[in-house]
Design a protein around this motif. Structure first.
Motif, PDB file in Angstrom:
ATOM      1  N   ALA A  23       0.832  -1.205   0.000  1.00 24.60           N
ATOM      2  CA  ALA A  23       0.000   0.000   0.000  1.00 24.60           C
ATOM      3  C   ALA A  23       0.868   1.256   0.000  1.00 24.60           C
ATOM      4  O   ALA A  23       0.537   2.246  -0.669  1.00 24.60           O
ATOM      5  N   TRP A  24       1.975   1.230   0.730  1.00 25.37           N
ATOM      6  CA  TRP A  24       2.903   2.364   0.689  1.00 25.37           C
ATOM      7  C   TRP A  24       3.382   2.591  -0.738  1.00 25.37           C
ATOM      8  O   TRP A  24       3.422   3.722  -1.222  1.00 25.37           O
ATOM      9  N   ALA A  25       3.755   1.524  -1.422  1.00 26.49           N
ATOM     10  CA  ALA A  25       4.287   1.643  -2.786  1.00 26.49           C
ATOM     11  C   ALA A  25       3.219   2.116  -3.776  1.00 26.49           C
ATOM     12  O   ALA A  25       3.502   2.924  -4.654  1.00 26.49           O
ATOM     13  N   VAL A  26       1.987   1.642  -3.619  1.00 27.85           N
ATOM     14  CA  VAL A  26       0.932   1.946  -4.588  1.00 27.85           C
ATOM     15  C   VAL A  26       0.167   3.222  -4.235  1.00 27.85           C
ATOM     16  O   VAL A  26      -0.088   4.053  -5.103  1.00 27.85           O
ATOM     17  N   GLN A  27      -0.219   3.375  -2.957  1.00 28.22           N
ATOM     18  CA  GLN A  27      -1.043   4.519  -2.551  1.00 28.22           C
ATOM     19  C   GLN A  27      -0.230   5.692  -2.009  1.00 28.22           C
ATOM     20  O   GLN A  27      -0.740   6.800  -1.912  1.00 28.22           O
ATOM     21  N   GLY A  28       0.977   5.402  -1.542  1.00 29.41           N
ATOM     22  CA  GLY A  28       1.777   6.447  -0.908  1.00 29.41           C
ATOM     23  C   GLY A  28       1.496   6.607   0.570  1.00 29.41           C
ATOM     24  O   GLY A  28       2.003   7.513   1.221  1.00 29.41           O
ATOM     25  N   MET A  44      -0.399   1.838   7.050  1.00 27.19           N
ATOM     26  CA  MET A  44      -0.010   1.825   8.452  1.00 27.19           C
ATOM     27  C   MET A  44       1.510   1.796   8.562  1.00 27.19           C
ATOM     28  O   MET A  44       2.194   1.170   7.762  1.00 27.19           O
ATOM     29  N   PHE A  45       1.986   2.506   9.562  1.00 23.18           N
ATOM     30  CA  PHE A  45       3.405   2.530   9.876  1.00 23.18           C
ATOM     31  C   PHE A  45       3.755   1.336  10.759  1.00 23.18           C
ATOM     32  O   PHE A  45       2.928   0.893  11.566  1.00 23.18           O
ATOM     33  N   SER A  46       4.979   0.862  10.656  1.00 22.27           N
ATOM     34  CA  SER A  46       5.518  -0.003  11.694  1.00 22.27           C
ATOM     35  C   SER A  46       5.870   0.904  12.860  1.00 22.27           C
ATOM     36  O   SER A  46       6.440   1.986  12.669  1.00 22.27           O
ATOM     37  N   VAL A  47       5.519   0.468  14.063  1.00 21.43           N
ATOM     38  CA  VAL A  47       5.816   1.226  15.270  1.00 21.43           C
ATOM     39  C   VAL A  47       6.949   0.500  15.990  1.00 21.43           C
ATOM     40  O   VAL A  47       6.832  -0.692  16.304  1.00 21.43           O
ATOM     41  N   VAL A  48       8.032   1.224  16.223  1.00 23.16           N
ATOM     42  CA  VAL A  48       9.237   0.639  16.805  1.00 23.16           C
ATOM     43  C   VAL A  48       9.593   1.432  18.060  1.00 23.16           C
ATOM     44  O   VAL A  48       9.594   2.674  18.043  1.00 23.16           O
ATOM     45  N   GLU A  49       9.894   0.725  19.128  1.00 18.11           N
ATOM     46  CA  GLU A  49      10.331   1.367  20.362  1.00 18.11           C
ATOM     47  C   GLU A  49      11.745   1.912  20.166  1.00 18.11           C
ATOM     48  O   GLU A  49      12.654   1.170  19.778  1.00 18.11           O
ATOM     49  N   LYS A  50      11.929   3.209  20.413  1.00 19.52           N
ATOM     50  CA  LYS A  50      13.242   3.834  20.208  1.00 19.52           C
ATOM     51  C   LYS A  50      14.332   3.174  21.049  1.00 19.52           C
ATOM     52  O   LYS A  50      15.427   2.898  20.554  1.00 19.52           O
ATOM     53  N   SER A  51      14.062   2.954  22.326  1.00 18.44           N
ATOM     54  CA  SER A  51      15.108   2.504  23.243  1.00 18.44           C
ATOM     55  C   SER A  51      15.622   1.105  22.947  1.00 18.44           C
ATOM     56  O   SER A  51      16.785   0.809  23.193  1.00 18.44           O
ATOM     57  N   SER A  52      14.769   0.246  22.387  1.00 16.69           N
ATOM     58  CA  SER A  52      15.168  -1.153  22.171  1.00 16.69           C
ATOM     59  C   SER A  52      15.235  -1.553  20.701  1.00 16.69           C
ATOM     60  O   SER A  52      15.821  -2.573  20.365  1.00 16.69           O
ATOM     61  N   GLY A  53      14.572  -0.779  19.829  1.00 16.68           N
ATOM     62  CA  GLY A  53      14.463  -1.166  18.424  1.00 16.68           C
ATOM     63  C   GLY A  53      13.423  -2.247  18.185  1.00 16.68           C
ATOM     64  O   GLY A  53      13.298  -2.767  17.075  1.00 16.68           O
ATOM     65  N   VAL A  94       0.364   1.025  13.155  1.00 17.67           N
ATOM     66  CA  VAL A  94      -0.587   2.098  13.442  1.00 17.67           C
ATOM     67  C   VAL A  94      -0.527   3.070  12.273  1.00 17.67           C
ATOM     68  O   VAL A  94       0.562   3.404  11.813  1.00 17.67           O
ATOM     69  N   GLY A  95      -1.691   3.496  11.802  1.00 14.03           N
ATOM     70  CA  GLY A  95      -1.652   4.541  10.790  1.00 14.03           C
ATOM     71  C   GLY A  95      -2.787   4.511   9.805  1.00 14.03           C
ATOM     72  O   GLY A  95      -3.780   3.799   9.979  1.00 14.03           O
ATOM     73  N   PRO A  96      -2.625   5.305   8.742  1.00 14.91           N
ATOM     74  CA  PRO A  96      -3.691   5.462   7.758  1.00 14.91           C
ATOM     75  C   PRO A  96      -3.898   4.210   6.928  1.00 14.91           C
ATOM     76  O   PRO A  96      -2.949   3.506   6.583  1.00 14.91           O
ATOM     77  N   TRP A  97      -5.156   3.968   6.608  1.00 12.41           N
ATOM     78  CA  TRP A  97      -5.546   2.732   5.927  1.00 12.41           C
ATOM     79  C   TRP A  97      -6.803   3.018   5.131  1.00 12.41           C
ATOM     80  O   TRP A  97      -7.790   3.513   5.688  1.00 12.41           O
ATOM     81  N   GLY A 119      -5.938   3.159  11.839  1.00 11.77           N
ATOM     82  CA  GLY A 119      -6.159   1.948  12.619  1.00 11.77           C
ATOM     83  C   GLY A 119      -4.919   1.545  13.375  1.00 11.77           C
ATOM     84  O   GLY A 119      -3.865   2.188  13.288  1.00 11.77           O
ATOM     85  N   TRP A 120      -5.034   0.430  14.099  1.00 11.29           N
ATOM     86  CA  TRP A 120      -3.937  -0.028  14.926  1.00 11.29           C
ATOM     87  C   TRP A 120      -4.045  -1.511  15.213  1.00 11.29           C
ATOM     88  O   TRP A 120      -5.139  -2.077  15.253  1.00 11.29           O
ATOM     89  N   SER A 121      -2.912  -2.133  15.402  1.00 14.94           N
ATOM     90  CA  SER A 121      -2.813  -3.480  15.964  1.00 14.94           C
ATOM     91  C   SER A 121      -1.423  -3.573  16.579  1.00 14.94           C
ATOM     92  O   SER A 121      -0.428  -3.305  15.914  1.00 14.94           O
ATOM     93  N   LEU A 122      -1.396  -3.905  17.854  1.00 12.40           N
ATOM     94  CA  LEU A 122      -0.132  -3.969  18.576  1.00 12.40           C
ATOM     95  C   LEU A 122       0.125  -5.368  19.117  1.00 12.40           C
ATOM     96  O   LEU A 122      -0.811  -6.081  19.492  1.00 12.40           O
ATOM     97  N   HIS A 123       1.387  -5.699  19.169  1.00 13.11           N
ATOM     98  CA  HIS A 123       1.837  -6.969  19.747  1.00 13.11           C
ATOM     99  C   HIS A 123       1.393  -6.994  21.214  1.00 13.11           C
ATOM    100  O   HIS A 123       1.449  -5.958  21.896  1.00 13.11           O
TER     101      HIS A 123
END
Length: 182
Positions: free
Chosen positions: A57-62, A65-74, A80-83, A94-98
């Motif tokens: 979707a990033w490649a086609v629509q621009g 959803m983003f991958s959400v990464v914890e800064k301190s641990s990677g 989370v993001g636009p859909w 929207g969102w879905s978290l581990h």
């Protein structure tokens, strides 16, 4: 995707999904409770195909959803993001978290950044969240974000039988809330 956005918050980095995110994504989709409201748990091979939706979707629509990464641990925490798939009922964030990221405020922090980005960069006039009425953690998050339950909605096949409420707010409501410090 060299121009793909990267958003940093106090604790998080939001970026386009990368292949290295997949193992944690597969864990998320293997967890029955975590997937209860997002189409059900899936084996690793099916999870791989679903994982590819976001970078596609990033490649086609621009956007997607983003991958959400914890800064301190990677550590990859979720998406989370636009859909906006075809025939979707609106411009969704929207969102879905581990599961190990639940209850730490990451979803709120990431969703606020994603909504800011969607309004500023995509020019959206509103955001919605398609939430199963039984998914109390998600509707509580929607409320923290300032969204209201607009009532029952429908999503296209293959999820047309899903029970959802559409939560949402306009750009103006979001801006007023942000100006108040919310």
């Amino acid at each position: 995707m060299s121009t793909a956005p990267v958003i940093e918050t106090q604790r998080l980095v939001l970026r386009v999904p990368q292949a290295g995110d997949f193992d944690r994504y597969a864990e998320l989709l293997a967890d029955e409770e975590a997937c209860r409201y997002i189409g059900g748990h899936q084996p690793r091979a099916a999870a791989w195909r679903k994982f590819l939706q976001m970078p596609g979707a990033w490649a086609v629509q621009g956007f997607a959803m983003f991958s959400v990464v914890e800064k301190s641990s990677g550590l990859w925490l979720g998406h989370v993001g636009p859909w906006r798939p075809e025939d979707w009922p609106g411009t969704e964030v929207g969102w879905s978290l581990h599961p190990d990221a639940w209850g730490k405020g990451y979803a709120t922090e990431a969703a606020e950044a994603a909504i800011d980005w969607a309004f500023a960069q995509l020019g959206w006039d509103e955001v919605i969240h398609c939430i199963d009425p039984a998914n109390a953690p998600s509707w509580r998050l929607a409320m923290r974000l300032g969204s209201r339950n607009r009532g029952p909605g429908r999503v296209p096949p293959p999820y047309e039988d899903a029970t959802i409420d559409i939560w949402g707010q306009t750009r103006q409501e979001w801006s007023a809330r942000r100006e108040r410090g919310g």
